[in-house]
Scaffold this motif. Structure first.
Motif, short mmCIF file in Angstrom:
data_model
loop_
_atom_site.label_atom_id
_atom_site.label_comp_id
_atom_site.label_asym_id
_atom_site.label_seq_id
_atom_site.Cartn_x
_atom_site.Cartn_y
_atom_site.Cartn_z
N LEU A 1 2.70 -2.18 -5.39
CA LEU A 1 3.93 -1.48 -5.06
C LEU A 1 4.11 -1.45 -3.54
CD1 LEU A 1 3.67 1.52 -7.56
CD2 LEU A 1 4.84 -0.67 -7.88
N VAL B 1 0.26 -0.34 -2.39
CA VAL B 1 -0.32 0.58 -3.38
C VAL B 1 -0.53 -0.20 -4.68
CG1 VAL B 1 0.02 2.68 -4.72
CG2 VAL B 1 0.80 2.57 -2.33
N TYR C 1 -1.07 -0.56 -8.58
CA TYR C 1 -0.58 0.24 -9.72
C TYR C 1 -1.06 -0.38 -11.02
CZ TYR C 1 2.80 2.21 -13.09
OH TYR C 1 3.39 2.81 -14.17
N LYS D 1 -0.97 0.30 -15.24
CA LYS D 1 -0.39 1.05 -16.36
C LYS D 1 -1.19 0.74 -17.61
CE LYS D 1 3.08 3.26 -18.57
NZ LYS D 1 3.40 4.68 -18.36
N SER E 1 -5.64 -3.54 -2.33
CA SER E 1 -4.59 -2.59 -1.96
C SER E 1 -5.22 -1.44 -1.17
CB SER E 1 -3.89 -2.06 -3.21
OG SER E 1 -4.82 -1.45 -4.07
N VAL F 1 -3.09 3.67 -7.95
CA VAL F 1 -2.50 4.62 -8.88
C VAL F 1 -2.75 4.10 -10.30
CG1 VAL F 1 -0.37 5.65 -9.74
CG2 VAL F 1 -0.71 5.34 -7.27
N ASP G 1 -1.78 4.86 -14.10
CA ASP G 1 -0.76 5.58 -14.85
C ASP G 1 -1.17 5.71 -16.31
OD1 ASP G 1 1.53 6.64 -15.94
OD2 ASP G 1 2.90 5.24 -14.96
N LEU H 1 4.66 9.74 -10.54
CA LEU H 1 4.51 8.51 -9.75
C LEU H 1 5.12 8.68 -8.36
CD1 LEU H 1 3.69 5.59 -9.40
CD2 LEU H 1 5.82 4.91 -10.55
N LEU I 1 3.01 8.24 -4.85
CA LEU I 1 3.41 7.29 -3.82
C LEU I 1 3.70 7.99 -2.49
CD1 LEU I 1 5.70 4.90 -5.90
CD2 LEU I 1 3.35 4.51 -5.14
#
Length: 320
Positions: free
Chosen positions: A132, A136, A138, A140, A164, A168, A170, A309, A313
């Motif tokens: 992202l 970042v 990400y 999922k 990165s 994150v 998710d 989210l 961020l």
């Protein structure tokens, strides 16, 4: 659901003129004697295997009481029995992991839920691994699959994200699944040999210590700031992932308080058409001395799932 292994009937689509097609499930008649025998079978399994013996006695007594006073006489099919008695044992125990299932519908006796959602089946439920804005990473994930291939896919995704600046993960739409996959994925973020949780049986005896594993190409991941997103629907294995990394001080959990289903669950056959998915072992975090059963994982930053989210961020970009 966190799973610990112990041991469909669909009729054709019925087309109604000028109306959408409907799926109709056949019902199998259940006699009063069969109903009573099934209650006996469930209470025996509860008293032999359920993780909390005192709760098993209480639930068994309440079930037998309702059968004896005629409160279950409206149950006349196997399908009604699984639904209504399943609701009763969850209600009396307060345990969302405890449930009844039909062998024919599930294709056998298994602690694993039969999945129909493509997002939980495709690519072992790893939906996205991408970078992202702000560098970042990400990820999922919709479920923690109990399969060696899921380990390989999860490892590849995390290595892809390892360059990165922040990561994150998710889990807002994630379900339960395999504690082995939780252990493996957590191992990417903590030193090898870290005690993650202990496993206790129904008598309070420690049966196993779960420690982090040696994982290749994961050194960069151990230094990245980590944010885990969750919703109030997050259960079991997903909760273990959040809770373990949170208590180790390795991750910031953002979102809503999760559902609170912590126990290792097995499957035990009641008769030739019914089985019970039953919590058998209690995992305990070495830092808190407990787990999240019945209370859920409390986020470090409580926001709605929809805002989780964005919040992660904002924090990542703020910290640089």
């Amino acid at each position: 659901m966190i799973s610990f292994l112990k041991r469909q009937r669909l009729v054709p689509v019925l087309l109604i003129a000028f109306v959408f097609p409907l799926f109709v499930q056949a019902s199998t008649a259940l006699s009063p004697d069969e109903r009573a025998a099934s209650i006996d079978g469930i209470t025996r399994i509860l008293n032999e295997q359920y993780v909390f013996p005192d709760t098993a006695l209480k639930v068994s007594a309440q079930l037998q009481q309702q059968e004896q006073k005629g409160a279950l006489t409206d149950i006349t099919t196997q399908e009604q029995f699984a639904a209504k008695v399943g609701d009763l044992i969850r209600q009396h125990s307060g345990d969302g992991h405890l449930n009844l299932a039909l062998i024919a519908e599930q294709g056998g006796v298994s602690h694993r839920l039969k999945e129909t959602d493509p997002l939980k089946n495709n690519n072992f439920a790893f939906e996205q691994a991408r970078i992202l804005p702000g560098n970042v990473g990400y990820l999922k994930l919709h479920k923690f699959w109990q399969a060696e291939e899921a380990h390989k896919v999860g490892h590849a995704a995390l290595v892809f994200l390892s360059h990165s600046d922040h990561i994150v993960i998710d889990l807002r739409d994630s379900g339960g699944g395999s504690p082995q996959l939780v252990q493996y994925l957590v191992s990417h973020f903590v030193p090898e040999g870290t005690l993650l949780w202990d496993v206790f049986d129904r008598n309070g005896k420690s049966t196993e210590q779960i420690r982090s594993l040696a994982v290749p190409d994961a050194e960069l991941l151990k230094t990245k700031s980590l944010y885990i997103l969750q919703s109030d629907g997050l259960v079991s294995a997903g909760e273990f992932f959040s809770y373990t990394l949170q208590q180790l001080g390795r991750a910031i959990v953002i979102g809503e308080t999760s559902a609170g289903l912590a126990h290792y669950t097995g499957a035990a056959q009641v008769n030739d058409w019914l089985f019970v998915r039953i919590p058998m072992y209690r995992p305990v975090n070495p830092i808190t001395g407990t787990n999240f059963e019945g209370v859920g994982v409390e986020p470090n930053i409580k926001v709605t799932a929809e805002m989780a989210l964005y919040t992660a961020l904002r924090l990542a970009n703020k910290s640089g």
